[in-house]
Design a protein around this motif. Structure first.
Motif, PDB file in Angstrom:
ATOM      1  N   THR A   2     189.631  66.216  36.994  1.00 17.54           N
ATOM      2  CA  THR A   2     188.521  66.907  37.729  1.00 17.54           C
ATOM      3  C   THR A   2     188.065  67.685  36.448  1.00 17.54           C
ATOM      4  N   VAL A   3     186.481  67.479  36.335  1.00 18.01           N
ATOM      5  CA  VAL A   3     185.536  68.230  35.362  1.00 18.01           C
ATOM      6  C   VAL A   3     185.098  68.994  36.071  1.00 18.01           C
ATOM      7  N   GLU A  10     170.463  64.818  37.837  1.00 16.72           N
ATOM      8  CA  GLU A  10     170.963  63.276  38.310  1.00 16.72           C
ATOM      9  C   GLU A  10     172.076  63.604  39.507  1.00 16.72           C
ATOM     10  N   ASP A  11     172.570  64.835  39.696  1.00 12.83           N
ATOM     11  CA  ASP A  11     173.604  64.976  40.677  1.00 12.83           C
ATOM     12  C   ASP A  11     172.921  65.268  42.276  1.00 12.83           C
ATOM     13  N   VAL A  12     171.490  65.290  42.277  1.00 12.68           N
ATOM     14  CA  VAL A  12     170.816  65.492  43.660  1.00 12.68           C
ATOM     15  C   VAL A  12     171.495  64.880  44.614  1.00 12.68           C
ATOM     16  N   ALA A  65     182.141  69.828  40.627  1.00 10.08           N
ATOM     17  CA  ALA A  65     183.224  69.380  40.212  1.00 10.08           C
ATOM     18  C   ALA A  65     183.269  67.869  40.286  1.00 10.08           C
ATOM     19  N   GLU A  66     183.646  67.021  39.229  1.00 10.02           N
ATOM     20  CA  GLU A  66     183.565  65.615  39.225  1.00 10.02           C
ATOM     21  C   GLU A  66     184.689  65.004  38.810  1.00 10.02           C
ATOM     22  N   GLU A  67     185.247  63.940  39.482  1.00  5.51           N
ATOM     23  CA  GLU A  67     186.590  63.373  39.536  1.00  5.51           C
ATOM     24  C   GLU A  67     186.269  61.983  39.346  1.00  5.51           C
ATOM     25  N   GLU A  68     186.377  61.354  38.254  1.00  8.98           N
ATOM     26  CA  GLU A  68     186.311  59.872  37.998  1.00  8.98           C
ATOM     27  C   GLU A  68     184.831  59.651  38.338  1.00  8.98           C
ATOM     28  N   GLY A  69     183.755  60.327  37.981  1.00  7.95           N
ATOM     29  CA  GLY A  69     182.541  59.930  37.998  1.00  7.95           C
ATOM     30  C   GLY A  69     181.841  60.322  39.433  1.00  7.95           C
TER      31      GLY A  69
END
Length: 151
Positions: A2-3, A10-12, A65-69
């Motif tokens: 997790t990042v 781009e997250d919208v 939080a981002e996990e594998e894109g």
């Protein structure tokens, strides 16, 4: 892995989807209280775009939080503008908003990592204290409730 990182334009779409998923879970808790508007997706995306592109006088902070894109969580904070008499010597209070969400399948520790990042962002922005708020006991959000920090 997790990042946890600041929101980007781009997250919208992903954040909108996650918040709509959370809204559906809230609606399942109490349909009368948490009724969804037919155009909820458009309204949520529009709010996020305005809040993240300087479209409001309030300072918004968005962390994901981002996990594998894939976006697996979001934290939304604000500096609450109050009259100077209420701001205290440390400035405006910071608040974690109710539109924080964690995907049901997010890795363990995602909510805590987002909370720590949001609190750090608020401390850097200057509030004297941070008060999270969450108003529905959706399982993925229980970890957000009842935690306050101060400098």
């Amino acid at each position: 892995m997790t990042v946890v990182r600041p929101f980007s334009p781009e997250d919208v779409g992903s954040v909108t989807g996650l918040l709509l998923q959370d809204a559906a879970a809230r609606q399942a808790c109490d349909p009368a209280l948490w009724a969804l508007k037919p155009d909820a997706g458009t309204a949520v995306a529009s709010f996020i775009e305005g809040a993240t592109q300087g479209g409001t006088p309030i300072r918004h902070g968005w962390t994901v939080a981002e996990e594998e894109g894939r976006i697996t969580g979001v934290a939304h904070s604000i500096l609450l503008p109050v009259p100077p008499i209420y701001a205290g010597e440390d400035g405006m209070p910071g608040l974690l908003m109710e539109d924080c969400a964690v995907a049901p399948d997010a890795p363990e520790g995602t909510a805590e990592a987002l909370l720590e990042a949001a609190e750090a962002d608020l401390r850097e922005a200057g509030p004297g204290c941070c008060w999270p708020r969450s108003c529905c006991p959706v399982p993925g959000l229980r970890r957000w409730k009842g935690r306050a920090t101060s400098r």
